[in-house]
Design a protein around this motif. Sequence first.
Motif, PDB file in Angstrom:
ATOM      1  N   TYR A 112      -7.004  12.784 -11.963  1.00 28.33           N
ATOM      2  CA  TYR A 112      -6.457  12.270 -13.210  1.00 28.33           C
ATOM      3  C   TYR A 112      -5.428  11.164 -12.939  1.00 28.33           C
ATOM      4  CZ  TYR A 112      -4.116  12.078 -17.729  1.00 28.33           C
ATOM      5  OH  TYR A 112      -3.574  11.643 -18.918  1.00 28.33           O
ATOM      6  N   ALA A 113      -4.584  11.369 -11.906  1.00 26.71           N
ATOM      7  CA  ALA A 113      -3.563  10.376 -11.585  1.00 26.71           C
ATOM      8  C   ALA A 113      -4.180   9.073 -11.101  1.00 26.71           C
ATOM      9  CB  ALA A 113      -2.612  10.929 -10.527  1.00 26.71           C
ATOM     10  N   THR A 114      -5.216   9.206 -10.278  1.00 24.88           N
ATOM     11  CA  THR A 114      -5.818   7.989  -9.740  1.00 24.88           C
ATOM     12  C   THR A 114      -6.493   7.154 -10.814  1.00 24.88           C
ATOM     13  OG1 THR A 114      -7.794   9.263  -9.181  1.00 24.88           O
ATOM     14  CG2 THR A 114      -6.155   8.928  -7.442  1.00 24.88           C
ATOM     15  N   VAL A 115      -7.270   7.798 -11.710  1.00 24.04           N
ATOM     16  CA  VAL A 115      -7.949   7.010 -12.740  1.00 24.04           C
ATOM     17  C   VAL A 115      -6.947   6.455 -13.743  1.00 24.04           C
ATOM     18  CG1 VAL A 115     -10.109   8.274 -12.491  1.00 24.04           C
ATOM     19  CG2 VAL A 115      -8.400   9.071 -14.156  1.00 24.04           C
ATOM     20  N   SER A 116      -5.807   7.119 -13.900  1.00 23.04           N
ATOM     21  CA  SER A 116      -4.797   6.612 -14.823  1.00 23.04           C
ATOM     22  C   SER A 116      -4.069   5.405 -14.243  1.00 23.04           C
ATOM     23  CB  SER A 116      -3.783   7.716 -15.155  1.00 23.04           C
ATOM     24  OG  SER A 116      -4.426   8.806 -15.793  1.00 23.04           O
ATOM     25  N   LEU A 117      -3.655   5.503 -12.976  1.00 21.81           N
ATOM     26  CA  LEU A 117      -2.915   4.404 -12.348  1.00 21.81           C
ATOM     27  C   LEU A 117      -3.784   3.174 -12.148  1.00 21.81           C
ATOM     28  CD1 LEU A 117      -0.662   6.110  -9.645  1.00 21.81           C
ATOM     29  CD2 LEU A 117      -0.034   5.287 -11.904  1.00 21.81           C
ATOM     30  N   SER A 118      -5.050   3.396 -11.890  1.00 23.23           N
ATOM     31  CA  SER A 118      -5.940   2.253 -11.665  1.00 23.23           C
ATOM     32  C   SER A 118      -6.478   1.667 -12.955  1.00 23.23           C
ATOM     33  CB  SER A 118      -7.111   2.674 -10.767  1.00 23.23           C
ATOM     34  OG  SER A 118      -7.866   3.707 -11.399  1.00 23.23           O
ATOM     35  N   THR A 119      -6.029   2.206 -14.105  1.00 25.66           N
ATOM     36  CA  THR A 119      -6.458   1.753 -15.443  1.00 25.66           C
ATOM     37  C   THR A 119      -7.966   1.809 -15.606  1.00 25.66           C
ATOM     38  OG1 THR A 119      -6.604  -0.605 -14.851  1.00 25.66           O
ATOM     39  CG2 THR A 119      -4.454   0.217 -15.569  1.00 25.66           C
ATOM     40  N   THR A 120      -8.630   2.688 -14.866  1.00 27.69           N
ATOM     41  CA  THR A 120     -10.086   2.817 -14.988  1.00 27.69           C
ATOM     42  C   THR A 120     -10.478   3.563 -16.262  1.00 27.69           C
ATOM     43  OG1 THR A 120     -10.250   2.881 -12.583  1.00 27.69           O
ATOM     44  CG2 THR A 120     -12.157   3.641 -13.821  1.00 27.69           C
ATOM     45  N   GLY A 121      -9.733   4.600 -16.603  1.00 31.68           N
ATOM     46  CA  GLY A 121     -10.062   5.415 -17.772  1.00 31.68           C
ATOM     47  C   GLY A 121     -11.113   6.467 -17.432  1.00 31.68           C
ATOM     48  N   TYR A 122     -11.485   7.271 -18.400  1.00 34.97           N
ATOM     49  CA  TYR A 122     -12.489   8.325 -18.199  1.00 34.97           C
ATOM     50  C   TYR A 122     -13.121   8.627 -19.558  1.00 34.97           C
ATOM     51  CZ  TYR A 122      -8.463  10.998 -19.833  1.00 34.97           C
ATOM     52  OH  TYR A 122      -7.395  11.445 -20.562  1.00 34.97           O
ATOM     53  N   GLY A 123     -14.316   9.203 -19.550  1.00 34.96           N
ATOM     54  CA  GLY A 123     -14.995   9.499 -20.802  1.00 34.96           C
ATOM     55  C   GLY A 123     -16.480   9.672 -20.640  1.00 34.96           C
ATOM     56  N   VAL A 171       0.837  -1.204   0.000  1.00 36.11           N
ATOM     57  CA  VAL A 171       0.000   0.000   0.000  1.00 36.11           C
ATOM     58  C   VAL A 171       0.867   1.247   0.000  1.00 36.11           C
ATOM     59  CG1 VAL A 171      -1.671   1.307   1.348  1.00 36.11           C
ATOM     60  CG2 VAL A 171      -1.965  -1.163   1.081  1.00 36.11           C
ATOM     61  N   ILE A 172       1.940   1.245   0.794  1.00 36.63           N
ATOM     62  CA  ILE A 172       2.838   2.400   0.824  1.00 36.63           C
ATOM     63  C   ILE A 172       3.478   2.621  -0.545  1.00 36.63           C
ATOM     64  CG2 ILE A 172       5.013   3.269   1.783  1.00 36.63           C
ATOM     65  CD1 ILE A 172       4.268   1.963   4.417  1.00 36.63           C
ATOM     66  N   GLY A 173       3.869   1.542  -1.197  1.00 38.60           N
ATOM     67  CA  GLY A 173       4.429   1.667  -2.542  1.00 38.60           C
ATOM     68  C   GLY A 173       3.443   2.250  -3.524  1.00 38.60           C
ATOM     69  N   ALA A 174       2.173   1.807  -3.430  1.00 41.50           N
ATOM     70  CA  ALA A 174       1.148   2.339  -4.325  1.00 41.50           C
ATOM     71  C   ALA A 174       0.894   3.825  -4.062  1.00 41.50           C
ATOM     72  CB  ALA A 174      -0.152   1.543  -4.148  1.00 41.50           C
ATOM     73  N   MET A 175       0.899   4.226  -2.792  1.00 43.55           N
ATOM     74  CA  MET A 175       0.677   5.633  -2.461  1.00 43.55           C
ATOM     75  C   MET A 175       1.834   6.522  -2.937  1.00 43.55           C
ATOM     76  SD  MET A 175      -2.294   5.857  -1.107  1.00 43.55           S
ATOM     77  CE  MET A 175      -2.740   4.564  -2.287  1.00 43.55           C
ATOM     78  N   LEU A 176       3.055   6.005  -2.839  1.00 39.23           N
ATOM     79  CA  LEU A 176       4.206   6.763  -3.332  1.00 39.23           C
ATOM     80  C   LEU A 176       4.126   6.952  -4.848  1.00 39.23           C
ATOM     81  CD1 LEU A 176       7.110   5.217  -1.208  1.00 39.23           C
ATOM     82  CD2 LEU A 176       6.038   7.466  -0.935  1.00 39.23           C
ATOM     83  N   ALA A 177       3.708   5.891  -5.544  1.00 33.81           N
ATOM     84  CA  ALA A 177       3.552   6.013  -6.993  1.00 33.81           C
ATOM     85  C   ALA A 177       2.457   7.017  -7.351  1.00 33.81           C
ATOM     86  CB  ALA A 177       3.232   4.641  -7.594  1.00 33.81           C
ATOM     87  N   LEU A 178       1.378   7.009  -6.579  1.00 29.47           N
ATOM     88  CA  LEU A 178       0.293   7.953  -6.823  1.00 29.47           C
ATOM     89  C   LEU A 178       0.753   9.391  -6.561  1.00 29.47           C
ATOM     90  CD1 LEU A 178      -2.660   8.594  -7.396  1.00 29.47           C
ATOM     91  CD2 LEU A 178      -3.173   8.115  -4.988  1.00 29.47           C
ATOM     92  N   ALA A 179       1.502   9.592  -5.478  1.00 28.26           N
ATOM     93  CA  ALA A 179       1.991  10.939  -5.160  1.00 28.26           C
ATOM     94  C   ALA A 179       2.926  11.460  -6.249  1.00 28.26           C
ATOM     95  CB  ALA A 179       2.697  10.922  -3.809  1.00 28.26           C
ATOM     96  N   ALA A 180       3.786  10.595  -6.757  1.00 29.10           N
ATOM     97  CA  ALA A 180       4.698  11.005  -7.823  1.00 29.10           C
ATOM     98  C   ALA A 180       3.916  11.391  -9.086  1.00 29.10           C
ATOM     99  CB  ALA A 180       5.692   9.889  -8.123  1.00 29.10           C
ATOM    100  N   SER A 181       2.872  10.624  -9.392  1.00 31.22           N
ATOM    101  CA  SER A 181       2.065  10.936 -10.579  1.00 31.22           C
ATOM    102  C   SER A 181       1.326  12.266 -10.422  1.00 31.22           C
ATOM    103  CB  SER A 181       1.066   9.803 -10.826  1.00 31.22           C
ATOM    104  OG  SER A 181       1.737   8.578 -11.040  1.00 31.22           O
ATOM    105  N   VAL A 182       0.794  12.501  -9.240  1.00 29.04           N
ATOM    106  CA  VAL A 182       0.093  13.768  -8.985  1.00 29.04           C
ATOM    107  C   VAL A 182       1.041  14.944  -9.156  1.00 29.04           C
ATOM    108  CG1 VAL A 182      -1.056  15.147  -7.210  1.00 29.04           C
ATOM    109  CG2 VAL A 182      -1.646  12.728  -7.484  1.00 29.04           C
ATOM    110  N   LEU A 183       2.262  14.813  -8.626  1.00 27.35           N
ATOM    111  CA  LEU A 183       3.235  15.901  -8.738  1.00 27.35           C
ATOM    112  C   LEU A 183       3.590  16.191 -10.193  1.00 27.35           C
ATOM    113  CD1 LEU A 183       5.162  17.880  -7.371  1.00 27.35           C
ATOM    114  CD2 LEU A 183       6.843  16.024  -7.231  1.00 27.35           C
ATOM    115  N   ILE A 184       3.756  15.108 -10.963  1.00 26.84           N
ATOM    116  CA  ILE A 184       4.099  15.286 -12.383  1.00 26.84           C
ATOM    117  C   ILE A 184       2.961  15.986 -13.126  1.00 26.84           C
ATOM    118  CG2 ILE A 184       4.562  14.053 -14.535  1.00 26.84           C
ATOM    119  CD1 ILE A 184       6.042  11.959 -12.859  1.00 26.84           C
ATOM    120  N   VAL A 185       1.738  15.563 -12.888  1.00 24.82           N
ATOM    121  CA  VAL A 185       0.580  16.163 -13.567  1.00 24.82           C
ATOM    122  C   VAL A 185       0.398  17.614 -13.135  1.00 24.82           C
ATOM    123  CG1 VAL A 185      -1.930  16.045 -13.845  1.00 24.82           C
ATOM    124  CG2 VAL A 185      -0.562  13.949 -13.880  1.00 24.82           C
ATOM    125  N   TYR A 186       0.580  17.880 -11.856  1.00 22.01           N
ATOM    126  CA  TYR A 186       0.374  19.239 -11.348  1.00 22.01           C
ATOM    127  C   TYR A 186       1.414  20.210 -11.913  1.00 22.01           C
ATOM    128  CZ  TYR A 186      -0.493  23.051  -8.084  1.00 22.01           C
ATOM    129  OH  TYR A 186      -0.781  24.271  -7.530  1.00 22.01           O
TER     130      TYR A 186
END
Length: 363
Positions: free
Chosen positions: A86-97, A49-64
């Motif tokens: 945007y980061a969460t739906v991208s990492l979870s492969t959910t997509g948007y539309g 879980v910690i690894g997943a949260m770190l990956a999410l935080a890095a993605s948010v920073l990049i997008v922001y």
Amino acid sequence: MRAHPFIVGRSDDESAVDRLTSRPDHALVGVIRMPEATSSPVQSIVRRVIGAMLALAASVLIVYLDRDGYRDAAGGELSLLDCVYYATVSLSTTGYGDITPVSPEARLVNVLIITPLRVLFLIVLVGTTLEVLTERSRQAFKIQRWRSKVRDHVVVIGYGTKGRSAVKALLGDDLEPGRIVVVDTDHTALEAASSLGLVTVNGSGTRSDVLRVAGIPRARAIVVAPARDDTAVLVTLTARELAPKAQLVAAVREAENVHLLRQSGADSVVVSSETAGRLLGMATTTPSVVEMFEDLLTPDVGLAIAERDVEQGEVGGSPRHLPDIVLGVVREGRLYRVDAPEADAIEQGDRLLYVKKVSPADR
């Protein structure tokens, strides 16, 4: 009728399988098992879980940081919450539309509730597979590093009652578990050895390629402790050929097979059945003597038999006049009892076999 000659060769099973020594290190995962630090399932999940949260935080920073390059279908500039979404739906492969949360409240719910559920689902779904792949990679790396550095270790062939007792004695003499290699074909025995932090090799000790994988040519000592005497002879022959200078000790059940082990290259041979029989006989008349023997053979507490170098001030003196209870003198690899004429005077380079007192604080 002519007798057919007896031909010794490789068995069909052995010829059908590549020799272990010709395999790359990653192909030995499952044959060699390196000790692993154990952790609870909860700790494993928390780390994921910690690894997943770190990956999410890095993605948010990049997008922001690059938010000017993104467009929101609802219009307007992306906020920090939009970037997190945007980061969460991208990492979870959910997509948007077709269905897109528009209000901040809906997106906050998606971030705080829906996404953790998706992460949990991914952990349960693919966590085991990823862990297996990662474990194989770690094992392959550890095997490669271990095979390149292993020197002066002890190989125990056979992890039955005798092999387990030998390992216990080695650990009692402060030998590191990682410097002990156990060779056996029984998976239960190998699991028990691995739980103690020992390196294990799955294979028959009668095969030279298995012994090479265990590092026999570079071993300091070899303990041969299979269940059968004929197996012990064959293992001793194979091990001695691969390690001509190693200290090789073997155990047999019957005294009539001792000379076979000696001829095969064993430096020391222990007769398990006769030794146990003598102790049983002595226990019927002098049980205290048996208790003393058990105390001497148990290195944990009480008295123990040990060996040490002579001190400079002891050279020239008699071993019988030392404060320690000396049982014998080892000179040039040969043992002389303390009452032997050769042991009247201690010489430079001798080693003393003596009885020492062991307390729990020494362990």
